[in-house]
Design a protein around this motif. Structure first.
Motif, PDB file in Angstrom:
ATOM      1  N   LEU A  82       0.821  -1.206   0.000  1.00 50.96           N
ATOM      2  CA  LEU A  82       0.000   0.000   0.000  1.00 50.96           C
ATOM      3  C   LEU A  82       0.854   1.254   0.000  1.00 50.96           C
ATOM      4  N   ARG A  83       0.532   2.137  -0.960  1.00 49.33           N
ATOM      5  CA  ARG A  83       1.292   3.361  -1.144  1.00 49.33           C
ATOM      6  C   ARG A  83       0.412   4.573  -0.815  1.00 49.33           C
ATOM      7  N   VAL A  84      -0.856   4.471  -1.234  1.00 54.35           N
ATOM      8  CA  VAL A  84      -1.772   5.593  -1.061  1.00 54.35           C
ATOM      9  C   VAL A  84      -3.084   5.100  -0.460  1.00 54.35           C
ATOM     10  N   LEU A  85      -3.490   5.698   0.641  1.00 54.88           N
ATOM     11  CA  LEU A  85      -4.827   5.458   1.192  1.00 54.88           C
ATOM     12  C   LEU A  85      -5.436   6.830   1.452  1.00 54.88           C
ATOM     13  N   ASP A  86      -6.254   7.278   0.516  1.00 57.70           N
ATOM     14  CA  ASP A  86      -6.816   8.629   0.571  1.00 57.70           C
ATOM     15  C   ASP A  86      -8.323   8.561   0.700  1.00 57.70           C
ATOM     16  N   LEU A  87      -8.837   9.036   1.824  1.00 59.01           N
ATOM     17  CA  LEU A  87     -10.277   9.080   2.034  1.00 59.01           C
ATOM     18  C   LEU A  87     -10.680  10.539   2.087  1.00 59.01           C
ATOM     19  N   ALA A  88     -11.391  10.987   1.062  1.00 58.11           N
ATOM     20  CA  ALA A  88     -11.758  12.403   0.995  1.00 58.11           C
ATOM     21  C   ALA A  88     -13.266  12.547   1.104  1.00 58.11           C
ATOM     22  N   GLU A  89     -13.692  13.258   2.132  1.00 60.11           N
ATOM     23  CA  GLU A  89     -15.112  13.548   2.326  1.00 60.11           C
ATOM     24  C   GLU A  89     -16.002  12.316   2.243  1.00 60.11           C
ATOM     25  N   CYS A  90     -15.538  11.211   2.771  1.00 59.97           N
ATOM     26  CA  CYS A  90     -16.359  10.010   2.810  1.00 59.97           C
ATOM     27  C   CYS A  90     -17.184  10.000   4.080  1.00 59.97           C
TER      28      CYS A  90
ATOM     29  N   LYS B 194       2.318  12.717   2.211  1.00 62.97           N
ATOM     30  CA  LYS B 194       1.013  13.356   2.468  1.00 62.97           C
ATOM     31  C   LYS B 194       0.404  12.718   3.696  1.00 62.97           C
ATOM     32  N   LEU B 195       0.047  13.563   4.655  1.00 63.63           N
ATOM     33  CA  LEU B 195      -0.586  13.055   5.861  1.00 63.63           C
ATOM     34  C   LEU B 195      -1.686  14.011   6.270  1.00 63.63           C
ATOM     35  N   ARG B 196      -2.924  13.536   6.266  1.00 60.01           N
ATOM     36  CA  ARG B 196      -4.037  14.398   6.677  1.00 60.01           C
ATOM     37  C   ARG B 196      -4.790  13.702   7.797  1.00 60.01           C
ATOM     38  N   LEU B 197      -4.718  14.316   8.968  1.00 59.53           N
ATOM     39  CA  LEU B 197      -5.233  13.710  10.194  1.00 59.53           C
ATOM     40  C   LEU B 197      -6.674  14.085  10.437  1.00 59.53           C
ATOM     41  N   ASN B 198      -7.356  13.324  11.282  1.00 62.98           N
ATOM     42  CA  ASN B 198      -8.715  13.715  11.645  1.00 62.98           C
ATOM     43  C   ASN B 198      -8.689  14.514  12.942  1.00 62.98           C
ATOM     44  N   ARG B 199      -9.875  15.020  13.312  1.00 61.03           N
ATOM     45  CA  ARG B 199      -9.911  15.991  14.402  1.00 61.03           C
ATOM     46  C   ARG B 199      -9.672  15.378  15.776  1.00 61.03           C
ATOM     47  N   TYR B 200      -9.499  14.049  15.802  1.00 58.78           N
ATOM     48  CA  TYR B 200      -9.222  13.400  17.082  1.00 58.78           C
ATOM     49  C   TYR B 200      -7.734  13.395  17.407  1.00 58.78           C
ATOM     50  N   VAL B 201      -6.932  13.936  16.503  1.00 61.26           N
ATOM     51  CA  VAL B 201      -5.507  14.049  16.782  1.00 61.26           C
ATOM     52  C   VAL B 201      -5.256  15.451  17.308  1.00 61.26           C
TER      53      VAL B 201
ATOM     54  N   THR C  30       7.159   0.667   5.682  1.00 64.84           N
ATOM     55  CA  THR C  30       6.009   0.558   4.789  1.00 64.84           C
ATOM     56  C   THR C  30       6.320   1.298   3.488  1.00 64.84           C
ATOM     57  N   HIS C  31       5.419   1.130   2.525  1.00 60.19           N
ATOM     58  CA  HIS C  31       5.567   1.838   1.254  1.00 60.19           C
ATOM     59  C   HIS C  31       4.713   3.095   1.213  1.00 60.19           C
ATOM     60  N   LEU C  32       4.117   3.411   2.357  1.00 58.15           N
ATOM     61  CA  LEU C  32       3.139   4.502   2.380  1.00 58.15           C
ATOM     62  C   LEU C  32       3.716   5.833   1.927  1.00 58.15           C
ATOM     63  N   GLU C  33       3.028   6.461   0.971  1.00 56.69           N
ATOM     64  CA  GLU C  33       3.399   7.809   0.546  1.00 56.69           C
ATOM     65  C   GLU C  33       2.310   8.804   0.924  1.00 56.69           C
ATOM     66  N   SER C  34       1.082   8.303   1.008  1.00 52.98           N
ATOM     67  CA  SER C  34      -0.018   9.209   1.298  1.00 52.98           C
ATOM     68  C   SER C  34      -1.035   8.537   2.204  1.00 52.98           C
ATOM     69  N   LEU C  35      -1.360   9.193   3.316  1.00 52.37           N
ATOM     70  CA  LEU C  35      -2.370   8.680   4.241  1.00 52.37           C
ATOM     71  C   LEU C  35      -3.300   9.830   4.608  1.00 52.37           C
ATOM     72  N   VAL C  36      -4.517   9.758   4.079  1.00 51.91           N
ATOM     73  CA  VAL C  36      -5.470  10.854   4.264  1.00 51.91           C
ATOM     74  C   VAL C  36      -6.713  10.291   4.911  1.00 51.91           C
TER      75      VAL C  36
ATOM     76  N   HIS D 232       2.591  17.482   2.226  1.00 56.73           N
ATOM     77  CA  HIS D 232       1.173  17.851   2.396  1.00 56.73           C
ATOM     78  C   HIS D 232       0.752  17.449   3.811  1.00 56.73           C
ATOM     79  N   LEU D 233       0.319  18.422   4.564  1.00 58.67           N
ATOM     80  CA  LEU D 233      -0.073  18.128   5.936  1.00 58.67           C
ATOM     81  C   LEU D 233      -1.465  18.648   6.224  1.00 58.67           C
ATOM     82  N   GLY D 234      -2.319  17.762   6.761  1.00 61.63           N
ATOM     83  CA  GLY D 234      -3.634  18.180   7.232  1.00 61.63           C
ATOM     84  C   GLY D 234      -3.634  18.051   8.738  1.00 61.63           C
ATOM     85  N   THR D 235      -3.733  19.180   9.438  1.00 67.08           N
ATOM     86  CA  THR D 235      -3.696  19.110  10.895  1.00 67.08           C
ATOM     87  C   THR D 235      -4.984  18.481  11.409  1.00 67.08           C
ATOM     88  N   GLY D 236      -4.915  17.989  12.603  1.00 66.10           N
ATOM     89  CA  GLY D 236      -6.136  17.494  13.240  1.00 66.10           C
ATOM     90  C   GLY D 236      -6.802  18.668  13.921  1.00 66.10           C
TER      91      GLY D 236
END
Lengths: 204, 581
Positions: B165-173, B226-233, B195-201, B250-254
């Protein structure tokens, strides 16, 4: 001051000129909108009216909003919202609503509240509370703990936890040591400590 | 696969040609070019089909999974789009469709080499996700945009089984809450050294994550960008993660508010240390006191998303004045015209702007207006894409933007009040939108609003020759309006209309064009069942879905959703949907 005196006094003050109003653009407003408008939401009165209107809509769909304000202020009734309009995803709307629920309008007096051993921190608005019992009840609910009876000599003796706060001078005090108003104006942050930790604090 | 291999010493000329063709076609990546190539002759059709590795399906019901996999046997990357956009605004019934399960099964059978899957507005279950995770040993990228019906259980399966797994992007799901909260982050195998992770959203996943597991995951993901966290972080947890991954771009703060630590960590130093950051987002539950922490990163930012941050002009200015390189900016209208002015002064390179409303009431005096809009047009001449919500707009400002920003490709203006005229002149907004289609010669996407007569549509039909997507609401006078568009816009592919007085005559005027379109949506217009039936008869490859809130054969159509299809109409529609064909 009887009524007639009050009316003439108000005329002198020329309140109408400084009156804040909400109305549809172009209705009754001679001023042109050429100036860059700053954030109206910083004005507590305007915010209050907004809140009034949105609350009115929540209670009675589309009906006239009654308010305490001057009858000259003709605020149009809050319209019933059309489904799916404006086109904003509910995901986005929900995220904002959560936020608004927490903070509310206007200026508050937010202080951090932490608790020994808890990995999270909360904020509360001190202005919302009128007395120590109210505040302590909320804190107890928030952190699922009880504080026991407060006494000047013994503090919260006997309870597992004690509420403390840091004042303007950086000193840690027991909540309840000073009169309520003095507390509200001097409290910088709150911390719920273990009863044993809190023993050395306070005016004593 | 060359049948002649290993037989005759020199292959037949035809075979040589096919080999050459396949080799050449491998380099063709644009699907439009490939579609064109496939029409040349049968041999080109075959060669193209064998070499297409990226498959794009714009409407999941336009073609059956069986047909798609049969024609293109060697697909490694697949994009499928399901529901039409208006479904996002609660205009469609629940369980309308776009179920991924039949696709999941077909893909598992036909595409063992699948590496990448991108789904938009599809309904997929945990079973689908589990099947995916087990069927594709080379699976790398999973992108889900506006999808629903799965839980963290499905995510755990992906985490656990997709070793590459390289990309796991969940947008507005919409991620449903499982009965037991599944610790999906812990499902990434800890035995994997790297890991091979490049993007975790995962900012849309509305449940707490195991932070220790997340921190360990980030620590062993050296390729993570790319790392975009949810509001629980929390803030302090963010701080730890940033120190683990200073290479993030790419950073998404929690949650961007107070943390539990006292004294708090030096957030600014974390942002200063992340020298590769070009995109910042998140800022949920923002406490503006913490904004100064991001100052060190601002000078390098090309993308900033403040659209969940209720900040005022003053707070915005403190940030934006550092952002000279900004190209993409999403924000709330809480920044007011004054904030927009500040953006216009600093962000000379701005390409995309989105301004969302905090308060969607139409009768308020909103914080943004034609003043800020025009300021943007004067300051940001390179603007290509704009989405702007407001309670108030003038023709003059829209005309100004059409002149100042000729590179506009996407113009979406939403005046929140329905049927609002220009507040200065009390005229309809026809001239403003007319100027946009006239002057912005690259325009491919347009959304209109405000008081609009048929005249506006006349302009669109006359000048909007490149328009592919058009959104209309509460606009127009007569059938003529829609007629102008259907007859005048040869590139029109997606047309979504609501609450506009267009009827049967207008519908008929598009018969020559409907096969070229991905879909037509018309809700609360003036269509009758008879006219729709007629269209269905005359164009057999069109599927007309009629959705009425009350079951029954009412003459008036509430919703018409119409699309071309190569296969029989679907059989998974709920009762409220009637399919005419």
């Amino acid at each position: 001051m009887d009524n007639s005196l009050r009316i003439s006094h108000e005329k002198e003050l020329n309140l109408e000129a400084t009156e804040l109003r909400l109305g549809l653009p172009g209705s009754d407003e001679p001023e042109k909108r050429s100036v860059v408008r700053s954030n109206k939401r910083s004005s507590p009165e305007a915010s209050e009216e907004l809140e009034c209107m949105s609350k009115g809509n929540m209670n009675s769909n589309g009906s006239d909003v009654t308010s305490d304000h001057d009858q000259d202020n003709v605020v149009p009734p809050a319209k019933a919202q059309v489904v799916g309009w404006p086109p904003i995803r509910s995901y986005r709307k929900n995220n904002l609503q959560q936020k608004k629920g927490e903070e509310g309008e206007g200026s508050g007096m937010y202080v951090k509240v932490s608790m020994a051993g808890a990995p999270y921190l909360r904020k509360i608005d001190l202005k919302v509370y009128k007395s120590y019992p109210e505040l302590l009840k909320t804190l107890g609910n928030m952190f699922k703990c009880t504080f026991g009876e407060y006494s000047e000599r013994e503090g919260y003796n006997g309870s597992e936890y004690a509420p403390t706060y840091e004042d303007k001078d950086g000193d840690w005090m027991l909540v309840g040591d000073v009169p309520w108003n003095m507390f509200v104006s001097s409290c910088k942050r709150l911390r719920i400590m273990k009863g044993s930790e809190a023993k050395g604090l306070g005016c004593l | 696969m060359n049948k002649m291999e290993g037989q005759a010493p020199s292959p037949l000329p035809d075979q040589v040609l096919e080999n050459v063709l396949e080799t050449v076609l491998h380099f063709l990546s644009s699907r439009r070019d490939r579609n064109a190539a496939s029409l040349v002759c049968k041999s080109w059709y075959r060669a193209e089909a064998l070499t297409r590795s990226e498959l794009f399906i714009g409407n999941c019901y336009a073609v059956s999974p069986r047909r798609a996999t049969a024609r293109f046997p060697r697909v490694r990357s697949l994009t499928i789009k399901g529901k039409p956009r208006f479904a996002d605004f609660d205009l469609m019934p629940l369980n309308w469709g776009a179920h991924f399960t039949p696709w999941a099964q077909a893909l598992a059978q036909s595409y063992p080499s699948l590496r990448r899957l991108h789904l938009k507005r599809m309904s997929l279950t945990d079973r689908d996700l589990t099947l995916l995770s087990l069927s594709f040993p080379h699976f790398q990228d999973l992108l889900l945009t506006c999808c629903e019906a799965f839980t963290t259980t499905g995510l755990a399966a992906i985490a656990a089984n997709c070793r590459l797994l390289r990309v796991l992007d969940l947008a507005e799901c919409v991620v449903e809450v499982a009965d037991e909260e599944v610790d999906w982050i812990s499902s990434f195998p800890e035995t994997q050294e790297e890991t091979h992770l490049e993007s975790l959203v995962f900012d849309c996943v509305e449940c707490p994550v195991n932070f220790q597991a997340l921190e360990r995951l980030v620590a062993r993901s050296p390729s993570l960008r790319k790392l975009r966290l949810n509001r629980y972080v929390s803030m302090s947890q963010l701080h730890r993660l940033m120190h683990r991954a200073p290479q993030l771009t790419h950073l998404g703060t929690g949650s961007f508010s107070a943390s539990e630590l006292d004294p708090e960590p030096d957030y600014a130093s974390a942002f200063a240390a992340s020298k590769s950051l070009v995109c910042l987002s998140g800022f949920r539950e923002i406490w503006p006191d913490y904004l100064p922490a991001i100052y060190p990163a601002c000078a390098n930012l090309t993308s900033l998303n403040f659209s969940y941050a209720d900040i005022n002009a003053h707070q915005l200015k403190s940030v934006i004045r550092h952002c000279h390189k900004l190209q993409t900016f999403w924000v709330l209208d809480s920044i007011s015209d004054e904030g927009l002015q500040a953006v216009a002064e600093t962000c000379k390179d701005l390409r995309e702007l989105r301004v969302f409303p905090v308060n969607t009431r139409e009768e308020i005096e909103g914080p943004v207006s034609e003043v800020g809009f025009e300021a943007i047009s004067r300051g940001c001449r390179k603007l290509q894409s704009i989405l702007f919500f407001c309670q108030r707009m003038t023709n003059a400002a829209v005309v100004a933007m059409s002149n100042n920003c000729p590179d506009l490709v996407v113009f979406r203006l939403c005046i929140i009040g329905q049927y609002r005229p220009d507040p200065e002149t009390l005229e309809p907004m026809d001239e403003g939108f007319g100027a946009i289609v006239m002057n912005c010669k690259k325009l491919t996407r347009l959304a209109v609003s405000g008081l609009l007569t048929d005249r506006a549509f006349g302009y669109i039909g006359t000048y909007g020759k490149l328009i592919r997507t058009l959104s209309v609401a509460f606009a127009g006078d007569t059938d003529l309006g829609l007629k102008y568009v259907l007859e005048g816009c040869p590139n029109l592919q997606k047309l979504e209309i609501r609450d506009s007085p267009f009827g049967d005559g207008a519908l008929r005027s598009g018969l020559h064009h409907f096969y070229n379109m991905r879909f037509l949506w018309m809700s609360s217009c003036k269509l009758t069942r008879q006219a729709c039936q007629e269209v269905a008869r005359r164009l057999p490859h069109l599927v007309l879905e009629v959705i009425n809130s009350e079951e029954g054969k009412a003459d008036d159509i509430e919703i018409l959703y119409m699309y071309r299809s190569l296969d029989r109409p679907r059989d998974d529609a709920p009762k409220v949907v009637t399919i005419l064909h």
